[in-house]
Design a protein around this motif. Structure first.
Motif, PDB file in Angstrom:
ATOM      1  N   VAL A 303       0.759  -1.125  -0.044  1.00  0.00           N
ATOM      2  CA  VAL A 303       0.067   0.051   0.107  1.00  0.00           C
ATOM      3  C   VAL A 303       0.971   1.361   0.012  1.00  0.00           C
ATOM      4  O   VAL A 303       0.488   2.202  -0.741  1.00  0.00           O
ATOM      5  N   LEU A 304       1.884   1.366   0.757  1.00  0.00           N
ATOM      6  CA  LEU A 304       2.865   2.409   0.770  1.00  0.00           C
ATOM      7  C   LEU A 304       3.592   2.543  -0.552  1.00  0.00           C
ATOM      8  O   LEU A 304       3.495   3.694  -0.919  1.00  0.00           O
ATOM      9  N   LEU A 305       3.960   1.645  -1.083  1.00  0.00           N
ATOM     10  CA  LEU A 305       4.444   1.935  -2.617  1.00  0.00           C
ATOM     11  C   LEU A 305       3.401   2.594  -3.463  1.00  0.00           C
ATOM     12  O   LEU A 305       3.965   3.200  -4.400  1.00  0.00           O
ATOM     13  N   GLU A 306       2.348   1.910  -3.420  1.00  0.00           N
ATOM     14  CA  GLU A 306       1.267   2.541  -4.396  1.00  0.00           C
ATOM     15  C   GLU A 306       1.155   4.000  -4.053  1.00  0.00           C
ATOM     16  O   GLU A 306       0.937   4.690  -4.812  1.00  0.00           O
ATOM     17  N   MET A 307       0.861   4.433  -2.618  1.00  0.00           N
ATOM     18  CA  MET A 307       1.080   5.561  -2.415  1.00  0.00           C
ATOM     19  C   MET A 307       1.819   6.572  -2.770  1.00  0.00           C
ATOM     20  O   MET A 307       1.908   7.829  -3.296  1.00  0.00           O
ATOM     21  N   ILE A 308       3.076   6.032  -2.869  1.00  0.00           N
ATOM     22  CA  ILE A 308       4.452   6.794  -3.528  1.00  0.00           C
ATOM     23  C   ILE A 308       4.242   7.070  -4.944  1.00  0.00           C
ATOM     24  O   ILE A 308       4.709   8.038  -5.463  1.00  0.00           O
ATOM     25  N   GLY A 310       1.665   7.855  -6.122  1.00  0.00           N
ATOM     26  CA  GLY A 310       0.549   8.611  -6.451  1.00  0.00           C
ATOM     27  C   GLY A 310      -0.899   8.187  -6.347  1.00  0.00           C
ATOM     28  O   GLY A 310      -1.617   8.907  -6.607  1.00  0.00           O
ATOM     29  N   ASN A 311      -1.088   6.926  -6.008  1.00  0.00           N
ATOM     30  CA  ASN A 311      -2.250   6.133  -5.802  1.00  0.00           C
ATOM     31  C   ASN A 311      -2.824   6.382  -4.342  1.00  0.00           C
ATOM     32  O   ASN A 311      -2.609   5.384  -3.662  1.00  0.00           O
ATOM     33  N   GLU A 312      -3.304   7.442  -4.205  1.00  0.00           N
ATOM     34  CA  GLU A 312      -3.779   7.928  -2.681  1.00  0.00           C
ATOM     35  C   GLU A 312      -4.852   6.946  -2.340  1.00  0.00           C
ATOM     36  O   GLU A 312      -5.900   6.634  -3.037  1.00  0.00           O
TER      37      GLU A 312
END
Length: 329
Positions: A303-308, A310-312
């Motif tokens: 999830v953190l990698l997805e947030m990085i 830009g997928n908030e």
């Protein structure tokens, strides 16, 4: 002294441009053929090429560092998801920087600031308190953050944790079905730590709905409150079940009963959260809830990698635990 291998050396040997190798290193494959990717991979391994991360950081504004703030690194439960995080990052360019707060708000704040000073790209945080004000500065920094194992009183970031309330309630119903009249809930200090509070609320609900006497024991420093209670415990008074809200508390209950030479399930029942999988090897075996820390660590990292990227998301994810019904109730 041997000359350091450069990205240009790799490009020359493969027969492609330096830009193509750079794109490969950053995972931007685009129209790059599978054959070219395999050739670059092979040459990198043959030349033992190591990218200059500092130079990359200057160009991309990314450090490829992820912070992990653990509340208690001595807890074996934490070790399972740390291992899973590192395995999840193995095939990426990211490295994990691990720090512990030792369950201290002051130390947590200091270490979070140290991680921010390292220009980390994101953080996984096991918060020591539910007070959102403690983390407002971190939220306002706009750093991607995932809460792991615990949540706070604000919808700042996604939380990846066990389904604490549901599983504890299920175990409480098991206690009721076995005919116990008293429930002794043993926990570390409950207030302001979300899993402890969720587990307590579940047992309190069961006790209220089924008219069980509820005794709450909270561990305190320099005092074995479990042993003190067991010393005056009258097994003949009411059928009593002890619940250890985590592996440490479960172990304390077992030690206290053995010291008093009380047996389970003859003199009382025992159950709880088993963080160390001791329940299946003790005799009699323990009825216990097993969490899935390896999956919590894996999903938190993903999830953190997805947030990085830009997928908030602010979605909270409950990782299902398992109730093992054994011999101790």
């Amino acid at each position: 002294m041997a000359k350091d291998v450069t990205i240009q050396d790799v490009a020359n040997q493969v027969g492609v441009s330096k830009t193509t190798v750079s794109r490969y290193l950053n995972g931007r494959f685009g129209n790059m053929s599978f054959e070219t990717r395999q050739q670059i991979k092979t040459v990198i391994e043959e030349l033992n090429y190591r990218p200059n991360r500092q130079a990359q950081s200057l160009k991309t504004k990314k450090s490829h560092l992820l912070g992990l703030m653990v509340a208690d690194i001595e807890n074996s439960y934490s070790g399972y998801w740390i291992k899973a995080m590192q395995e999840t990052l193995a095939d990426t360019d990211y490295q994990l920087m691990i720090m512990t707060s030792n369950n201290s708000e002051e130390q947590e704040l200091d270490n979070i600031r140290k991680l921010l000073d390292q220009n980390i790209d994101g953080m996984m945080l096991q918060p020591v308190t539910m007070d959102a004000e403690n983390y407002r500065f971190l939220y306002e920094s706009n750093l991607p953050v995932v809460l792991i194992d615990r949540t706070i009183k604000a919808n700042y970031w996604p939380t990846i944790q066990s389904n604490n309330f549901q599983m504890t309630k299920q175990l409480g119903l098991e206690i009721v079905d076995k005919g116990y009249e008293r429930l002794v809930h043993v926990s570390e200090p409950i207030q302001d730590v979300s899993p402890r509070l969720e587990r307590y609320d579940a047992m309190k609900l069961i006790a209220h709905e089924y008219q069980l006497e509820l005794i709450t024991l909270e561990a305190v420093s320099n005092r074995n409150i479990v042993e003190e209670y067991v010393d005056q415990f009258d097994a003949a008074n009411k059928r009593t079940a002890f619940f250890g809200a985590n592996g440490t508390m479960l172990t304390q209950i077992i030690k206290a009963l053995r010291k008093r030479q009380l047996s389970y399930p003859e003199d009382c029942g025992i159950c709880g959260y088993d963080d160390m999988t001791i329940g299946e090897v003790l005799m009699p075996t323990l009825t216990a809830i097993s969490q899935r820390p390896e999956l919590i660590g894996k999903r938190s990292t993903e999830v953190l990698l997805e947030m990085i990227k830009g997928n908030e998301t602010n979605e909270n994810i409950d990782i299902p635990s398992t109730l093992h019904r054994r011999e101790s109730l």
